[in-house]
Design an enzyme around this catalytic site. Structure first.
Site, PDB file in Angstrom:
ATOM      1  CE  LYS A 291      14.028  -4.472  30.964  1.00 44.67           C
ATOM      2  NZ  LYS A 291      13.406  -3.154  30.908  1.00 44.67           N
ATOM      3  CD  GLU A 377       4.232   8.745  32.616  1.00 47.32           C
ATOM      4  OE1 GLU A 377       4.987   9.332  33.433  1.00 47.32           O
ATOM      5  OE2 GLU A 377       4.390   7.548  32.295  1.00 47.32           O
ATOM      6  NE  ARG A 405       4.007   9.413  38.436  1.00 44.83           N
ATOM      7  CZ  ARG A 405       5.216   8.956  38.619  1.00 44.83           C
ATOM      8  NH1 ARG A 405       6.155   9.225  37.737  1.00 44.83           N
ATOM      9  NH2 ARG A 405       5.489   8.256  39.672  1.00 44.83           N
TER      10      ARG A 405
HETATM   11  C1  LIG Z   1       5.013   6.664  35.686  1.00 47.08           C
HETATM   12  C2  LIG Z   1       5.250   5.404  34.941  1.00 47.08           C
HETATM   13  N1  LIG Z   1       5.227   5.390  33.595  1.00 47.08           N
HETATM   14  C3  LIG Z   1       5.431   4.250  32.921  1.00 47.08           C
HETATM   15  C4  LIG Z   1       5.684   3.089  33.574  1.00 47.08           C
HETATM   16  C5  LIG Z   1       5.823   1.787  32.811  1.00 47.08           C
HETATM   17  N2  LIG Z   1       7.152   1.191  33.002  1.00 47.08           N
HETATM   18  C6  LIG Z   1       7.364   0.198  33.879  1.00 47.08           C
HETATM   19  S1  LIG Z   1       8.953  -0.286  33.940  1.00 47.08           S
HETATM   20  C7  LIG Z   1       9.381   0.817  32.745  1.00 47.08           C
HETATM   21  C8  LIG Z   1      10.797   0.872  32.275  1.00 47.08           C
HETATM   22  C9  LIG Z   1      11.713   1.054  33.413  1.00 47.08           C
HETATM   23  O1  LIG Z   1      13.022   1.110  32.955  1.00 47.08           O
HETATM   24  P1  LIG Z   1      14.182   1.084  34.020  1.00 47.08           P
HETATM   25  O2  LIG Z   1      13.885   1.996  35.131  1.00 47.08           O
HETATM   26  O3  LIG Z   1      15.454   1.314  33.295  1.00 47.08           O
HETATM   27  O4  LIG Z   1      14.147  -0.385  34.602  1.00 47.08           O
HETATM   28  P2  LIG Z   1      14.486  -1.763  33.860  1.00 47.08           P
HETATM   29  O5  LIG Z   1      13.176  -2.390  33.560  1.00 47.08           O
HETATM   30  O6  LIG Z   1      15.270  -1.459  32.627  1.00 47.08           O
HETATM   31  O7  LIG Z   1      15.268  -2.548  34.828  1.00 47.08           O
HETATM   32  C10 LIG Z   1       8.280   1.562  32.321  1.00 47.08           C
HETATM   33  C11 LIG Z   1       8.302   2.593  31.285  1.00 47.08           C
HETATM   34  C12 LIG Z   1       5.699   3.132  34.979  1.00 47.08           C
HETATM   35  N3  LIG Z   1       5.882   2.031  35.712  1.00 47.08           N
HETATM   36  N4  LIG Z   1       5.490   4.283  35.626  1.00 47.08           N
END
Ligand SMILES: Cc1ncc(C[n+]2csc(CCOP(=O)(O)OP(=O)(O)O)c2C)c(N)n1
Length: 651
Positions: A291, A377, A405
């Protein structure tokens, strides 16, 4: 000049990319240069607007490889969550839009159908892409269409239950489908849980570099012809299986596995994707990425690899340009620690959002009393129910939009059991740059129907602290505390309190009762001043607890000639609706007008812009209120502003 000819002027490669076909034509050397140019572009643009810089820097090569192997939009590329689709946007002809990324009228921060035929799903909530992909693949199979479906999903999103429900079905259906696991070990912070441990054991394994080389060598020396190629990969993988176990997990589900592959090596990713594409069934391509790759401030940012700076940042340091302010989140975080100091039964839960929701402050002091459950969630809510059954008072800190959700879990698992769980909804109301799916405008309507659930909406720091204490003192059912994004509103003391209702201002004349919900307290005061200039007296109240409707509010309503509610949530089923019902039940016949957010999809922009678009400014509300109250005196009244979508939703 064609892309092929353009090796001399390296800074120009990106400018010539107008669509995926331009990327397909590039040599390996050109691709490396292009990847560097894309990183420079992303850093230059996103540092001015804010946005998901870290995740996108990590998927540059992955996205290039996807667009070379597959033929979008005929083949369907789906990005889980969608926050990492900037590179995809750049490749699909949207470079020019980045000057206004996440700004009103500009490019969305997420995939968007209106922007491009290359965007099929409009997401932003995590862990959905595999389910979309499952359905798409089934549809194409049934319709006899030969198109590839590719879903990119992060290791963070893979902590969400829907992904596993989807994998279970994808394995059974057996349709061709490529799942690219973008494994960077992070959600915002390091990804938690058993799966994450498996994956990180792989990355930490000393044999890992060797594994990547082995896979690469095998790919380089083998003709890429469908199943046989896959069997080679399979054999390579089997050979290393015992040393680096996590792929066994996917195989046990019945889904073929390719990898791990170095996600920053375009030829390697391409080879893996081609093999997966040709296999003819569901395949997981496990790509390991970093990242924030290639940008030191992001790579070195321990908190979240510059996951998504909310505004402009300094390119050298990665620090936000705007002066820091005290946010609603900070007030909540500090008060929660103060409460936890006094109450050992108070614990925190987050769904992978410890820092953004402020619960990390509690975790730093009492690490054993905060649970990060991953992007889950629904699980967070029922797990909180379990904690409450076990004698604790859990505080679930979550963005308002994400609690949607878990409606059923709040309703049955918590409320029906009358369990003391406090839900703290950050980013409630109109949030701004993240657009429609991130607006926290549904909570008061949706959770307003839950029996026994109480909802509070603080108007400033003092009431946030007070209401958090009141909420955590409730021991016979769930409570919700909701506040907006950004800097906390200045303190607005009440002149008196009636029951639980704060009277913020009143006058000798009791013409209008203005019910200002939560952060709209200040707006209410300004409206009262403006309407007073027209000779009418306005009483402004903040109900503080909006559900159930306080009886005192109904009594106050009965003592005025007109009631106006203003709230930062959808009007359908909102506070205005609920008060109108309570007044009808009490046979209070004072007319009521409810101002709020129409039940519609509102575009991205700043919070102030969107509120202005919705005519939720002091000036607009004052004009309406003056019109309505003077109308009661027989003056002509301007038409009431109810949108078509509101009408439809109410029907
Ligand atoms: C249902 C939900 N909960 C929380 C989030 C907030 N959120 C956005 S990106 C993220 C992390 C995603 O991690 P990953 O899938 O590994 O992608 P990366 O950013 O590491 O590339 C979170 C928790 C979301 N978008 N949707």
């Amino acid at each position: 000049m064609s892309v092929e000819q353009d090796t001399a002027d390296h800074s120009q490669l990106l400018a010539k990319v107008r669509g995926p076909q331009d990327v397909k034509r590039m040599s390996a050397e050109q691709l490396e240069i292009l990847a560097a140019e894309i990183r420079d572009f992303l850093i230059a643009k996103v540092s001015r607007t804010g946005g998901h810089i870290g995740p996108n820097l990590g998927v540059v090569e992955l996205t290039l490889a996807m667009h070379r192997v597959f033929d979008s939009p005929r083949d369907r590329l789906l990005f889980d969550t969608g926050h990492q689709a900037y590179v995809h946007k750049i490749i699909t002809g949207r470079q020019a839009g980045f000057d206004k990324l996440r700004q009103r009228g500009g490019l969305s921060g997420y995939p968007n159908q209106a922007e491009s035929e290359h965007d099929l799903i409009e997401n932003s909530h995590a862990s959905t892409a595999l389910s979309y992909a499952d359905g798409l693949a089934k549809a194409y199979a049934l319709r006899g269409e030969s198109r590839s479906v590719v879903a990119v999903v992060g290791d963070g999103a893979l902590t969400g239950g829907m992904c596993w429900e989807a994998l279970n079905n994808i394995a059974t259906a057996g349709n061709p489908l490529v799942i690219v696991v973008n494994d960077n070990g992070r959600s915002y912070s390091p990804t938690i849980g058993g799966l994450a441990d498996h994956l990180s054991s792989l990355r930490l394994n000393p044999g890992y570099e060797k594994v990547l080389d082995t896979v690469k060598d095998a790919l380089g020396s083998t003709p890429l012809v469908g199943k046989p190629m896959y069997e080679v990969l399979h054999a390579v993988k089997k050979g290393i299986k015992d040393a680096v176990a996590p792929q066994a997990m996917f195989e046990d589900l019945g889904i073929k596995y390719v990898g791990p592959v170095d996600g920053h090596d375009v030829p390697a990713v391409e080879a893996a994707l081609r093999a997966a594409k040709n296999f003819g069934g569901p395949v997981i391509v496990h790509a390991v990425t970093r990242k924030g790759y290639g940008y030191r401030p992001a790579e070195e940012d321990e908190a979240d690899c510059l996951h998504g700076p909310g505004g402009a940042f300094d390119v050298e340091t990665g620090q936000l340009v705007a002066a820091p302010s005290v946010k609603w989140t900070h007030v909540f975080a500090d008060e929660l620690v103060a409460i936890a100091d006094e109450r050992p039964d108070v614990v925190g839960i987050t769904a992978a959002m410890a820092e953004p929701t402020g619960i990390a402050t509690l975790a730093r002091k009492y690490p054993e009393r905060v649970y990060d459950v991953g992007i889950a969630e629904q699980h967070a809510v029922t797990s909180a129910a379990g904690l409450a059954l076990g004698g604790l008072h859990p505080v679930v800190a979550v963005y308002a939009t994400f609690l949607n959700r878990a409606f059923d879990q709040v309703l049955l698992d918590v409320a029906m059991h009358k369990l003391p769980v406090t839900f703290v909804l950050d980013r409630a109301g109109i949030t701004g740059p993240d657009g429609p799916s991130h607006y926290g405008i549904w909570d008061m309507s949706v959770f307003g129907v839950v029996p026994g659930l109480r909802i509070a909406a603080p108007r400033d720091a003092a009431t946030l602290r007070e209401e958090l204490r009141e909420a955590t003192a409730v021991d016979d059912g769930p409570t919700v505390l909701r506040f907006p994004t950004g800097a906390v509103a200045g303190d607005l003391p009440a002149v008196r309190r009636v029951g639980t209702v704060d009277v913020l201002t009143e006058s000798a004349r009791t013409d209008v009762l203005l019910v200002a919900v939560g952060a709209f307290g200040h707006l209410g005061m300004e409206v009262a001043a403006r309407v007073a200039e027209q000779g009418y007296g306005v009483t402004v109240v903040d109900p503080r607890w909006v559900r159930p409707v306080p009886g005192e509010l109904v009594e106050l309503a009965a003592a005025h000639r007109l009631v106006v509610t203003v709230e930062d949530g959808v009007r359908v089923g909102g506070v205005g609706d609920a008060l109108a019902q309570a007044m009808r039940d009490a046979d209070v016949r004072v007319p009521l007008r409810d101002l709020g957010v129409p039940a519609d999809w509102h575009p991205h922009g700043t919070r102030a812009q969107i509120l202005a678009d919705l005519r939720l400014t002091a000036q607009d509300v004052a004009r309406d209120v003056t019109g309505w109250i003077s109308g009661l005196d027989g003056a002509s009244v301007e038409p009431v502003r109810v949108t078509a979508s509101d009408k439809a939703a109410q029907n």
